[in-house]
Scaffold this motif. Structure first.
Motif, PDB file in Angstrom:
ATOM      1  N   SER A  13       0.584  -0.943   0.259  1.00  0.00           N
ATOM      2  CA  SER A  13       0.248   0.097   0.218  1.00  0.00           C
ATOM      3  C   SER A  13       0.896   0.792   0.001  1.00  0.00           C
ATOM      4  O   SER A  13       1.646   1.422   1.168  1.00  0.00           O
ATOM      5  CB  SER A  13      -1.253  -0.062   0.877  1.00  0.00           C
ATOM      6  OG  SER A  13      -1.102   1.362   1.468  1.00  0.00           O
ATOM      7  N   VAL A  14       1.197   1.982  -1.341  1.00  0.00           N
ATOM      8  CA  VAL A  14       1.636   2.650  -1.380  1.00  0.00           C
ATOM      9  C   VAL A  14       1.019   4.948  -1.163  1.00  0.00           C
ATOM     10  O   VAL A  14       0.303   4.156  -1.778  1.00  0.00           O
ATOM     11  CB  VAL A  14       2.287   2.944  -3.000  1.00  0.00           C
ATOM     12  CG1 VAL A  14       3.186   4.063  -3.109  1.00  0.00           C
ATOM     13  CG2 VAL A  14       3.249   1.527  -3.038  1.00  0.00           C
ATOM     14  N   LYS A  15       2.122   5.392   0.070  1.00  0.00           N
ATOM     15  CA  LYS A  15       1.111   6.836  -0.077  1.00  0.00           C
ATOM     16  C   LYS A  15       2.173   7.778  -0.694  1.00  0.00           C
ATOM     17  O   LYS A  15       2.965   7.871   0.424  1.00  0.00           O
ATOM     18  CB  LYS A  15       0.487   6.748   1.498  1.00  0.00           C
ATOM     19  CG  LYS A  15      -1.620   5.791   1.391  1.00  0.00           C
ATOM     20  CD  LYS A  15      -1.087   6.384   2.784  1.00  0.00           C
ATOM     21  CE  LYS A  15      -2.341   5.350   2.718  1.00  0.00           C
ATOM     22  NZ  LYS A  15      -3.308   5.403   4.152  1.00  0.00           N
ATOM     23  N   THR A  16       2.158   8.110  -1.064  1.00  0.00           N
ATOM     24  CA  THR A  16       3.327   8.671  -1.621  1.00  0.00           C
ATOM     25  C   THR A  16       3.074   9.946  -1.496  1.00  0.00           C
ATOM     26  O   THR A  16       1.835  11.188  -1.201  1.00  0.00           O
ATOM     27  CB  THR A  16       3.286   9.492  -3.639  1.00  0.00           C
ATOM     28  OG1 THR A  16       1.986  10.216  -3.861  1.00  0.00           O
ATOM     29  CG2 THR A  16       4.305   7.899  -3.876  1.00  0.00           C
ATOM     30  N   GLN A  17       4.295  10.830  -0.942  1.00  0.00           N
ATOM     31  CA  GLN A  17       4.772  12.418  -0.031  1.00  0.00           C
ATOM     32  C   GLN A  17       5.585  13.720  -0.452  1.00  0.00           C
ATOM     33  O   GLN A  17       6.489  13.285  -1.047  1.00  0.00           O
ATOM     34  CB  GLN A  17       4.535  12.397   0.825  1.00  0.00           C
ATOM     35  CG  GLN A  17       3.793  11.171   2.441  1.00  0.00           C
ATOM     36  CD  GLN A  17       2.680  11.577   2.839  1.00  0.00           C
ATOM     37  OE1 GLN A  17       2.369  12.711   3.084  1.00  0.00           O
ATOM     38  NE2 GLN A  17       1.572  10.206   2.088  1.00  0.00           N
ATOM     39  N   GLN A  18       4.274  14.083  -1.347  1.00  0.00           N
ATOM     40  CA  GLN A  18       5.239  14.985  -2.414  1.00  0.00           C
ATOM     41  C   GLN A  18       5.969  16.454  -1.941  1.00  0.00           C
ATOM     42  O   GLN A  18       4.953  17.227  -0.912  1.00  0.00           O
ATOM     43  CB  GLN A  18       4.650  15.534  -3.129  1.00  0.00           C
ATOM     44  CG  GLN A  18       5.773  16.341  -4.853  1.00  0.00           C
ATOM     45  CD  GLN A  18       5.957  18.146  -4.331  1.00  0.00           C
ATOM     46  OE1 GLN A  18       4.352  18.455  -4.360  1.00  0.00           O
ATOM     47  NE2 GLN A  18       6.872  18.204  -4.786  1.00  0.00           N
ATOM     48  N   GLY A  19       7.266  16.716  -1.683  1.00  0.00           N
ATOM     49  CA  GLY A  19       7.545  17.796  -0.433  1.00  0.00           C
ATOM     50  C   GLY A  19       9.107  17.796   0.139  1.00  0.00           C
ATOM     51  O   GLY A  19       9.780  16.801  -0.750  1.00  0.00           O
ATOM     52  N   THR A  20       9.288  18.781   0.835  1.00  0.00           N
ATOM     53  CA  THR A  20      10.359  18.931   1.223  1.00  0.00           C
ATOM     54  C   THR A  20      11.516  18.056   2.856  1.00  0.00           C
ATOM     55  O   THR A  20       9.952  17.846   3.404  1.00  0.00           O
ATOM     56  CB  THR A  20      11.403  20.094   1.674  1.00  0.00           C
ATOM     57  OG1 THR A  20      10.269  20.673   2.590  1.00  0.00           O
ATOM     58  CG2 THR A  20      11.293  20.830   1.098  1.00  0.00           C
ATOM     59  N   TYR A  21      12.324  17.226   3.046  1.00  0.00           N
ATOM     60  CA  TYR A  21      11.889  16.190   3.945  1.00  0.00           C
ATOM     61  C   TYR A  21      11.366  17.338   5.038  1.00  0.00           C
ATOM     62  O   TYR A  21      10.434  16.650   6.108  1.00  0.00           O
ATOM     63  CB  TYR A  21      13.573  16.073   4.329  1.00  0.00           C
ATOM     64  CG  TYR A  21      14.288  15.421   3.290  1.00  0.00           C
ATOM     65  CD1 TYR A  21      13.847  14.453   2.137  1.00  0.00           C
ATOM     66  CD2 TYR A  21      15.644  14.690   3.679  1.00  0.00           C
ATOM     67  CE1 TYR A  21      14.186  13.684   1.954  1.00  0.00           C
ATOM     68  CE2 TYR A  21      16.506  14.155   3.263  1.00  0.00           C
ATOM     69  CZ  TYR A  21      15.494  13.390   1.994  1.00  0.00           C
ATOM     70  OH  TYR A  21      16.441  12.557   0.899  1.00  0.00           O
ATOM     71  N   PHE A  22      11.737  18.725   5.638  1.00  0.00           N
ATOM     72  CA  PHE A  22      11.263  19.783   6.677  1.00  0.00           C
ATOM     73  C   PHE A  22       9.760  19.374   6.662  1.00  0.00           C
ATOM     74  O   PHE A  22       9.246  19.473   7.395  1.00  0.00           O
ATOM     75  CB  PHE A  22      11.843  20.607   6.677  1.00  0.00           C
ATOM     76  CG  PHE A  22      12.249  21.593   7.578  1.00  0.00           C
ATOM     77  CD1 PHE A  22      12.680  21.128   9.003  1.00  0.00           C
ATOM     78  CD2 PHE A  22      11.213  22.472   8.228  1.00  0.00           C
ATOM     79  CE1 PHE A  22      12.782  21.775   9.938  1.00  0.00           C
ATOM     80  CE2 PHE A  22      11.286  23.833   8.595  1.00  0.00           C
ATOM     81  CZ  PHE A  22      11.975  23.180   9.774  1.00  0.00           C
ATOM     82  N   GLU A  23       9.115  19.428   5.537  1.00  0.00           N
ATOM     83  CA  GLU A  23       7.685  20.013   5.799  1.00  0.00           C
ATOM     84  C   GLU A  23       6.803  18.537   6.055  1.00  0.00           C
ATOM     85  O   GLU A  23       5.899  18.270   6.315  1.00  0.00           O
ATOM     86  CB  GLU A  23       7.008  20.175   4.063  1.00  0.00           C
ATOM     87  CG  GLU A  23       7.324  21.830   3.523  1.00  0.00           C
ATOM     88  CD  GLU A  23       7.226  21.552   2.127  1.00  0.00           C
ATOM     89  OE1 GLU A  23       7.210  22.552   1.819  1.00  0.00           O
ATOM     90  OE2 GLU A  23       6.714  20.596   1.753  1.00  0.00           O
ATOM     91  N   THR A  24       7.536  17.323   5.039  1.00  0.00           N
ATOM     92  CA  THR A  24       7.587  16.026   5.463  1.00  0.00           C
ATOM     93  C   THR A  24       6.862  15.854   6.674  1.00  0.00           C
ATOM     94  O   THR A  24       6.388  15.652   7.839  1.00  0.00           O
ATOM     95  CB  THR A  24       8.045  15.364   4.939  1.00  0.00           C
ATOM     96  OG1 THR A  24       7.886  15.891   3.220  1.00  0.00           O
ATOM     97  CG2 THR A  24       7.191  13.903   4.526  1.00  0.00           C
TER      98      THR A  24
END
Ligand code: AVI
Length: 321
Positions: free
Chosen positions: A132-143
């Motif tokens: 089950s994949v839930k991609t997270q686009q963003g910088t490490y910091f935001e994430t």
């Protein structure tokens, strides 16, 4: 003289480039190497025989996947969050093991590039459709900030490839501290650290005869040319690598082969280089257990254990809060 306030720059890239090229000594940030072309060159670097980091870490994961998957797993389902997912080649080994052993988890790859995430998601659909994949686009910091809010599920944070090595020690402590803040007591961090070793092996990895690392390093100048109207002539700069075995720091430079002036139109800047003047572009820090423990301690983390390859070339450490 013009007032160079933050607002006069069209982007943070423009501002950082102006700052780096008007400083003494000159510098540029390695994070700007990674546009589409830089990503592709890094993929080529990872496939080079001299770039031992990839194969060493791959071997560690392959040899220890059963133990690692057991350590990650818990009675309830958990989130496996990968910072800087890339093409996921190494991670797929772990994902396959977790699926084969029927562990319940969601895989949350984090990357700045949606393109990279889409490719990874599609590859996983074909190769390991059970994940089950839930991609997270963003910088490490935001994430990481977002992660701190998900406290209900156990989190395993994965950072492979010794990406931390491109940060100074104080930046690395900040990075680890941000992760520590996002972690609860049950959570863990699994992170790769390239190790100190024969300096010649390190020099060969960052100075390959085919010139791929040179093109990767010079991609900074290519980006300045394309995005900021720069007039850098690439052949007038030499890629140069150093390694200090005392500190474990490999450093990349671009050295001007002659006295020259380079216009960067969108910065309204002309940069003057003396013959053999350098631009420092990247650090690739190498570690030992003492440095890793010190960084962890400074960041409020504990080293629980580590996994090494047979030559102690590379190590993956497990940290808890
Ligand atoms: C992404 N990072 C860990 C690489 C490294 O080894 O420092 C980037 C790189 N620079 C030159 N070759 C590879």
């Amino acid at each position: 003289m013009k007032n160079q306030s933050a607002t006069m720059f069209e982007s943070v890239f423009a501002e950082d480039t102006h700052k780096g090229l008007t400083s003494y000594p000159k510098f540029l940030h390695s994070k700007y190497i990674y546009d589409k072309k830089g990503d592709k060159l890094f993929q080529e670097i990872m496939a080079m025989p001299e770039y031992y980091l990839t194969s060493c870490e791959f071997d560690i994961l392959k040899q220890n996947k059963t133990d690692i998957a057991k350590i990650f797993s818990s009675e309830n389902s958990f989130d496996l969050i990968e910072l800087g997912a890339g093409d996921g080649k190494k991670t797929k080994l772990l994902l396959k093991e977790l699926v084969d052993k029927n562990y319940k988890f969601n895989y949350l790859p984090v990357d700045i590039s949606q393109n990279v995430l889409d490719e990874l998601e599609n590859a996983l659909k074909d190769e390991i459709p059970q994940v089950s994949v839930k991609t997270q686009q963003g910088t490490y910091f935001e994430t990481l900030e977002k992660l701190a809010e998900y406290n209900s599920r156990k989190k395993v944070i994965l950072v492979l490839g010794s990406n931390i090595g491109n940060l100074s020690h104080s930046e690395a402590v900040d990075f680890l501290r941000n992760i520590a803040v996002a972690m609860s007591d049950d959570d863990m961090l699994f992170m790769g650290f390239d190790q100190k070793k024969d300096p010649q092996i390190i020099m060969n990895a960052y100075n390959d005869p085919a010139g791929i690392t040179e093109r990767f390093n010079k991609n900074l100048l290519v980006r300045i040319n394309h995005e900021l109207g720069g007039e850098f002539e690439l052949e007038k700069f030499k890629h140069w690598e150093t390694y200090d075995p005392e500190t474990g720091t490999a450093r990349s430079f671009l050295v001007s082969k002659e006295e020259q002036r380079v216009k960067i139109h969108r910065l309204e800047l002309e940069v003057k280089f003396d013959a053999w003047e350098s631009i420092h572009t990247e650090i690739s820090q190498k570690y030992d257990d003492a440095i890793v423990s010190w960084l962890a301690d400074e960041a409020g983390l504990l080293v629980e254990r580590n996994f090494a390859d047979s030559n102690n070339c590379f190590k993956n450490y497990i940290f808890r809060r």
